[in-house]
Design an enzyme around this catalytic site. Sequence first.
Site, PDB file in Angstrom:
ATOM      1  N   HIS A 278       0.635  -1.280   0.112  1.00  0.00           N
ATOM      2  CA  HIS A 278      -0.279  -0.024  -0.211  1.00  0.00           C
ATOM      3  C   HIS A 278       0.854   1.103   0.327  1.00  0.00           C
ATOM      4  CE1 HIS A 278      -4.099  -1.714   0.390  1.00  0.00           C
ATOM      5  NE2 HIS A 278      -3.612  -2.287   1.393  1.00  0.00           N
TER       6      HIS A 278
ATOM      7  N   PHE B 219     -11.605  -8.161  12.178  1.00  0.00           N
ATOM      8  CA  PHE B 219     -11.791  -6.439  12.874  1.00  0.00           C
ATOM      9  C   PHE B 219     -12.748  -5.901  13.097  1.00  0.00           C
ATOM     10  CE2 PHE B 219      -7.533  -8.074  13.077  1.00  0.00           C
ATOM     11  CZ  PHE B 219      -7.134  -7.904  12.297  1.00  0.00           C
TER      12      PHE B 219
ATOM     13  N   ASP C 130     -14.906  -3.535  11.964  1.00  0.00           N
ATOM     14  CA  ASP C 130     -15.674  -2.018  11.800  1.00  0.00           C
ATOM     15  C   ASP C 130     -16.613  -1.591  11.812  1.00  0.00           C
ATOM     16  OD1 ASP C 130     -14.323  -1.571   8.951  1.00  0.00           O
ATOM     17  OD2 ASP C 130     -14.715  -3.154   9.573  1.00  0.00           O
TER      18      ASP C 130
ATOM     19  N   ASP D 131     -10.240 -10.838   5.987  1.00  0.00           N
ATOM     20  CA  ASP D 131     -10.687  -9.110   6.498  1.00  0.00           C
ATOM     21  C   ASP D 131      -9.497  -8.437   5.526  1.00  0.00           C
ATOM     22  OD1 ASP D 131      -9.807  -6.780   7.950  1.00  0.00           O
ATOM     23  OD2 ASP D 131     -11.756  -7.635   9.099  1.00  0.00           O
TER      24      ASP D 131
ATOM     25  N   ASP E  94     -10.109  -3.759   1.966  1.00  0.00           N
ATOM     26  CA  ASP E  94      -9.080  -3.623   0.434  1.00  0.00           C
ATOM     27  C   ASP E  94     -10.565  -3.034  -0.642  1.00  0.00           C
ATOM     28  OD1 ASP E  94      -6.228  -4.608   1.066  1.00  0.00           O
ATOM     29  OD2 ASP E  94      -7.302  -2.921   1.579  1.00  0.00           O
TER      30      ASP E  94
HETATM   31  N1  LIG Z   1     -11.970  -4.731   9.362  1.00  0.00           N
HETATM   32  C1  LIG Z   1     -11.335  -3.907   9.254  1.00  0.00           C
HETATM   33  N2  LIG Z   1     -11.093  -2.762   9.450  1.00  0.00           N
HETATM   34  C2  LIG Z   1     -10.242  -1.902   9.020  1.00  0.00           C
HETATM   35  C3  LIG Z   1      -9.729  -1.255   8.183  1.00  0.00           C
HETATM   36  C4  LIG Z   1      -8.395  -0.590   8.232  1.00  0.00           C
HETATM   37  C5  LIG Z   1      -7.115  -0.759   7.408  1.00  0.00           C
HETATM   38  N3  LIG Z   1      -6.341  -1.965   7.104  1.00  0.00           N
HETATM   39  C6  LIG Z   1      -5.476  -1.733   5.976  1.00  0.00           C
HETATM   40  C7  LIG Z   1      -4.177  -2.311   6.418  1.00  0.00           C
HETATM   41  C8  LIG Z   1      -3.993  -4.044   5.737  1.00  0.00           C
HETATM   42  C9  LIG Z   1      -5.321  -4.190   5.214  1.00  0.00           C
HETATM   43  O1  LIG Z   1      -5.491  -4.251   3.505  1.00  0.00           O
HETATM   44  C10 LIG Z   1      -5.727  -2.628   4.736  1.00  0.00           C
HETATM   45  O2  LIG Z   1      -4.712  -1.521   3.825  1.00  0.00           O
HETATM   46  C11 LIG Z   1      -8.620  -0.360   8.436  1.00  0.00           C
HETATM   47  N4  LIG Z   1      -9.995  -0.151   9.276  1.00  0.00           N
HETATM   48  C12 LIG Z   1     -11.199  -0.276   9.966  1.00  0.00           C
HETATM   49  O3  LIG Z   1     -11.997   0.295   9.094  1.00  0.00           O
HETATM   50  C13 LIG Z   1     -12.959   2.155   9.146  1.00  0.00           C
HETATM   51  C14 LIG Z   1     -12.158   3.171   8.433  1.00  0.00           C
HETATM   52  O4  LIG Z   1     -13.046   2.977   7.472  1.00  0.00           O
HETATM   53  P1  LIG Z   1     -12.724   4.134   5.867  1.00  0.00           P
HETATM   54  O5  LIG Z   1     -13.297   5.087   6.811  1.00  0.00           O
HETATM   55  O6  LIG Z   1     -13.892   3.623   4.630  1.00  0.00           O
HETATM   56  O7  LIG Z   1     -11.101   4.030   5.858  1.00  0.00           O
HETATM   57  C15 LIG Z   1     -12.229   2.449  10.713  1.00  0.00           C
HETATM   58  O8  LIG Z   1     -13.255   1.958  11.729  1.00  0.00           O
HETATM   59  C16 LIG Z   1     -11.460   1.427  10.969  1.00  0.00           C
HETATM   60  O9  LIG Z   1     -10.732   1.328  11.923  1.00  0.00           O
HETATM   61  C17 LIG Z   1      -8.919  -3.285   7.681  1.00  0.00           C
HETATM   62  O10 LIG Z   1      -7.999  -4.144   6.723  1.00  0.00           O
HETATM   63  N5  LIG Z   1      -9.974  -4.784   8.272  1.00  0.00           N
END
Ligand SMILES: Nc1nc2c(c(CN[C@H]3C=C[C@H](O)[C@@H]3O)cn2[C@@H]2O[C@H](COP(=O)(O)O)[C@@H](O)[C@H]2O)c(=O)[nH]1
Length: 365
Positions: A78, A266, A268, A337, A342
């Site tokens: 990334h 996770f 979210d 996840d 992504d």
């Molecule tokens: N379940 C889950 N939640 C994740 C991520 C990530 C980013 N992870 C990076 C690392 C490896 C991955 O390949 C991603 O490139 C952020 N979040 C959550 O999402 C929300 C933000 O959303 P938006 O406002 O649309 O950007 C916020 O609650 C944030 O805590 C994830 O991966 N999984």
Amino acid sequence: MSDDEVDHELLDLLRKSLGIGPADPSAPPETKVLQNAQYIYDNSVDVALDMRHTKLAAISVLEEMQKREYSTTAWAKHQLHPEAKDESTVRFIFTVDLLNFSFWSEKSDDERYAVTYRGKKWTGYWSLVAAIQRALDEEIPITDSDFWINEEECTDEVLRSVFRSDTEAEIPMFEERVKCLREAGQILQEEFDSSVSTLIDDAKNSAAGLVNMLAERFPCFRDEAKFERKMVRFLKRAQIFVADLWAAFEGEAYGSFNDIDKITMFADYRVPQMLHSLGVLVYCPPLEGKLRRFETIEPGHSWELQIRGCSIWAVELLRREILKLQPDAEVNAILIDFFLYDLAKEREAAEVEAIPHHRTRSIWY
Ligand SMILES: Nc1nc2c(c(CN[C@H]3C=C[C@H](O)[C@@H]3O)cn2[C@@H]2O[C@H](COP(=O)(O)O)[C@@H](O)[C@H]2O)c(=O)[nH]1
């Protein structure tokens, strides 16, 4: 009773109240997150999982992950994630995951909080990563935990500059983010020699142990709630911290854990939206109506907990269906996840129709 005995007494009380049970030092650590997610799923009446769509999703997710050769290496690819495999990346990841919450906005795309960095305007999670990268470029030691507790140097004004926006909207929950930094900086100094790598070393290569340590020692990581009279744990930012370490270091060095598969999805607000788009997560009409009217849901509301718990359980079922299709697939809840997050962002950028994600304002996700 000595301080140490009092601490053990308190820790045992805390464990019992969380249903973790007495500390048996020989037993491997468990987070209870997946068990609690299944309890929520079994007791959810407003959110359900559709097994037919879960089986269909398993086919398409496996196929796409294989096509992209999706693995831990995707993390460092990334554009804004650090590539260095050293302690600076450990500090970077801890800082990001301390603040990795609540980027959603009621404002329009043009008015919402945004950070321009390396010639591109970033929003959401990426706006946080961009702000931290920008601060480091400006020689502000924003990933140094002792800086967070240095009130002379790390003033609120300096932090406002670190998180300054390219729009009129400031970063959501700015005060809460400052509080997280100050609190975590204090605890790291008092208990871990001001060093995140000391914290990681203390977990002795156990992912679940590191998650539990974060939840026990850092109140700002203690992501739990009461559902149907039972305490349930989501531990979203504690878990994604461990997962980011594992991915960034590709399972080596600071990312080496002997129980990484104990980490769940996770909970979210973005991945549940993707699970709904796949037809895996299904909402009762009143809840769906609330989401489509962009109405907020209070933290701790049963609907919020059902969405979070059922999403964790949905990814577990998806993982099981994928392994039925391909028993030797290099796939765990973390990679599924990351891939779904992504994918959700790619679809959002391509303006693919999706149900609005749920809107709960909290420091947990
Ligand atoms: N379940 C889950 N939640 C994740 C991520 C990530 C980013 N992870 C990076 C690392 C490896 C991955 O390949 C991603 O490139 C952020 N979040 C959550 O999402 C929300 C933000 O959303 P938006 O406002 O649309 O950007 C916020 O609650 C944030 O805590 C994830 O991966 N999984």
